[in-house]
Scaffold this active site. Structure first.
Site, PDB file in Angstrom:
ATOM      1  N   SER A   1     -26.313  47.720  43.155  1.00  0.00           N
ATOM      2  CA  SER A   1     -26.207  47.446  44.100  1.00  0.00           C
ATOM      3  C   SER A   1     -26.587  48.413  44.874  1.00  0.00           C
ATOM      4  CB  SER A   1     -24.818  47.993  44.789  1.00  0.00           C
ATOM      5  OG  SER A   1     -24.135  47.484  46.007  1.00  0.00           O
TER       6      SER A   1
ATOM      7  N   ASP B   1     -23.986  36.167  45.901  1.00  0.00           N
ATOM      8  CA  ASP B   1     -22.928  37.500  46.037  1.00  0.00           C
ATOM      9  C   ASP B   1     -22.012  37.880  47.473  1.00  0.00           C
ATOM     10  OD1 ASP B   1     -22.849  40.366  46.506  1.00  0.00           O
ATOM     11  OD2 ASP B   1     -25.062  40.752  45.481  1.00  0.00           O
TER      12      ASP B   1
ATOM     13  N   HIS C   1     -20.456  40.197  42.737  1.00  0.00           N
ATOM     14  CA  HIS C   1     -21.804  41.351  43.332  1.00  0.00           C
ATOM     15  C   HIS C   1     -22.299  42.085  42.050  1.00  0.00           C
ATOM     16  CE1 HIS C   1     -23.315  43.365  45.664  1.00  0.00           C
ATOM     17  NE2 HIS C   1     -23.019  44.816  45.709  1.00  0.00           N
TER      18      HIS C   1
END
Length: 438
Positions: free
Chosen positions: A217, A314, A381
Site C-alpha cells: 500500500s 482494490d 488490498h
C-alpha cells in the site's frame, strides 16, 4: 443468493484483523472530522467453484508457520533527526537469513496511508502509524517474510526486514515545511529512509548478493519512489529488484466526477515537503509535483526491474478514490463498498471500468522484459504479507500460479511473469474481503 451465503465461516484467530478494523473505523471518523484524511488498512481461498468472501475476524491458523520478531529502534535516528510524526524513534524488525540465503536481503515496508493536514497528522501521531510508542514490541513474519519453506519457497532463508511506517508520507517527507507553531509534528520520512538504509548496509546488506525491496500500500508507493536509489546503494553485481503490493494508486475521478484523490495528494505533498523526494524528471515534465506521487506518472523513469501485485478491485481504492464518502451522499454505494457481492449490475459496471483503467495504464509497461505483474480480480488490498494469500494450498491463483510462484518466476527469471486475471467474479480462488463483518 450470492455465493458467499453458502460458505462455512473460516475458523482461526489471528488478533490483527480485529485491530485493523478498529483502526479503519477510527481513521474514517477522523477523516470525516478533518475533511481530507485518507488512511489505509490492510488485509486479507481457495479452489472450490465459488470465490471466498471473508470478514475481518476470518483469518488463517498460521502459528506453526510464523515467528515473532522483536522491534529494533534505529540506532542513529536521534543523530540524524529521523523521527516519527510525534518525535519518537522509528525502527524495524530483523530476522537473519541462513544457509544459501545468508547473503540475500528482503526488505518489506509496511503501509498505512497518509495524512494531509495538521488535524489528521496530529491524530495520526497518537497511533502506531505516527509513533513508535504505540508499536508492538514484536511482530509476526508471515507470507513473503516467512522463514518457512512451505509458506515461502523462494525467499524463506533470506535476511528479512519489516520496516515500521510512522511518517504518513511514504517515507518521502522533508522538514522544510514543518510547522513551528506548537503543533510538534515532525516531517522526516526521507530522513527515516536514509538512516534506515545506512543502518541496514552497516549490518550486512552492503554485501548482499541478492536484494528484493518490497512494500504494501503506502509502503508499496514508497518502494516505487525509492527503488532506483535503493539499487544505487548496493554493489553493481548485486541482483536488485523491487516489488510493489497494492501500491499502484490510480489518478481517477470519483463517481461524482471530482478529482478527490488528486486533491488529497496535492495536500499531502504540500504539507509534508515531499517535492524534493519525487522523481525530478517527472516533476519537471508535469509542472505539478503532486502528480508525481501517482506511480503512473513516474514508473516509466524507473530503471530497476519492477513487479506489481495489484488487485483489480482494490477495496481501499474503491472506497477512497472511486467512491469516497463525499461522492455518495445518499449512501447508495455503502453495501457495495463493504462487500463486492452486494454490488448491483450498474455498480459492477463502474468497478469493471476502474479495472479497465488500471489495465490500460499498465499496458504500455507490459512489454518490458524486466517487469512482472500479478493482477488478480479480487476485492482485497495487500496480499504478499499474509500466508493465505501469498502461498498456500488455498491461495489466489492465475493460470494455476500463486503470487509467490509468480514473483519467484520473475525474480529468478524462470519464465515470463505477466499474469492478468479475467474480470470479477470469474476467479474462484479469490479472497474477497467482507468489510461489513467486525
Amino acid at each position: 443468493m450470492s455465493p458467499n451465503h453458502h460458505r462455512l465461516p473460516r475458523v482461526t484467530a489471528d488478533f490483527r484483523w480485529r485491530w485493523w478494523l478498529k483502526l479503519w473505523k477510527r481513521e474514517l471518523t477522523i477523516a470525516a472530522a478533518a475533511a481530507a484524511i485518507v488512511f489505509f488498512l490492510v488485509v486479507l481461498s481457495p479452489f472450490p467453484k465459488i470465490s471466498h468472501t471473508f470478514g475481518v475476524t476470518d483469518v488463517i491458523d498460521s502459528a506453526a508457520a510464523s515467528e515473532w520478531v522483536p522491534f529494533t529502534p534505529l540506532s542513529k535516528a536521534q543523530r540524524h533527526s529521523a523521527f516519527c510524526l510525534d518525535g519518537s524513534l522509528p525502527g524495524y524488525h530483523l530476522k537473519r537469513g541462513f544457509g544459501s540465503g545468508s547473503d540475500s536481503w528482503l526488505i518489506h515496508v509496511e503501509g498505512g496511508g497518509w495524512c494531509s493536514n495538521i488535524t489528521s497528522c496530529s491524530a495520526r501521531k497518537r497511533t502506531k502509524l505516527g509513533s513508535s510508542t504505540y508499536m508492538a514490541k514484536q511482530d509476526q513474519f508471515l507470507g513473503i517474510l516467512s522463514h518457512d519453506q512451505v509458506q515461502n519457497p523462494d525467499f524463506f532463508n533470506w535476511n528479512k526486514v519489516k520496516v515500521k511506517y510512522c511518517d504518513g508520507s511514504s517515507f518521502s517527507s522533508n522538514p522544510d515545511t514543518e510547522f513551528k507553531n506548537g503543533t510538534e509534528l515532525f516531517f522526516r520520512g526521507q530522513f527515516i529512509w536514509d538512516t534506515l538504509m545506512d543502518e541496514l548496509l552497516t549490518i550486512g546488506m552492503s554485501k548482499a548478493r541478492q536484494a528484493l525491496l518490497t512494500g504494501c500500500s503506502a509502503g508499496g508507493l514508497a518502494i516505487l519512489i525509492h527503488c532506483d536509489d535503493f539499487r544505487d546503494l548496493l554493489p553493481k553485481d548485486t541482483d536488485v529488484k523491487c516489488l510493489a503490493d497494492a501500491g499502484f494508486f490510480l489518478n481517477e475521478k470519483d463517481i461524482a466526477g471530482n478529482h478527490s484523490i488528486e486533491s488529497f495528494y496535492h495536500d499531502v505533498v504540500r504539507l509534508q515537503g515531499i517535492t524534493k523526494s519525487l522523481n525530478r524528471d517527472c516533476v519537471a515534465r508535469s509542472g505539478e509535483p503532486s502528480k508525481c506521487f501517482f506511480p503512473q506518472e513516474f514508473i516509466g523513469n524507473i530503471k530497476t526491474p519492477l513487479f506489481f501485485v495489484q488487485p483489480a478491485y482494490d477495496f481501499w481504492q474503491i472506497a477512497n478514490i472511486l467512491v469516497p464518502k463525499s461522492s455518495d451522499p445518499h449512501r447508495s454505494w455503502l453495501r457495495c463498498r463493504l462487500n463486492i457481492w452486494n454490488c448491483d449490475s450498474n455498480q459492477l459496471e463502474v468497478l469493471h471500468g476502474y479495472r479497465n483503467s488500471l489495465l490500460k495504464t499498465l499496458d504500455r509497461f507490459q512489454k518490458n522484459p524486466k517487469w512482472g505483474m500479478f493482477i488478480n480480480s479480487c476485492f482485497i488490498h495487500c496480499q504478499t504479507w499474509a500466508a493465505e494469500t501469498w502461498h498456500s494450498p488455498t491461495s489466489p491463483r492465475i493460470n494455476n500460479k500463486t503470487i509467490a510462484e509468480t514473483v519467484g518466476d520473475w525474480y529468478f527469471e524462470r519464465e515470463a511473469a505477466i499474469r492478468i486475471d479475467c474480470p470479477f467474479p470469474c476467479n474462484p480462488t479469490c479472497y474477497n474481503r467482507d468489510l461489513s463483518v467486525g
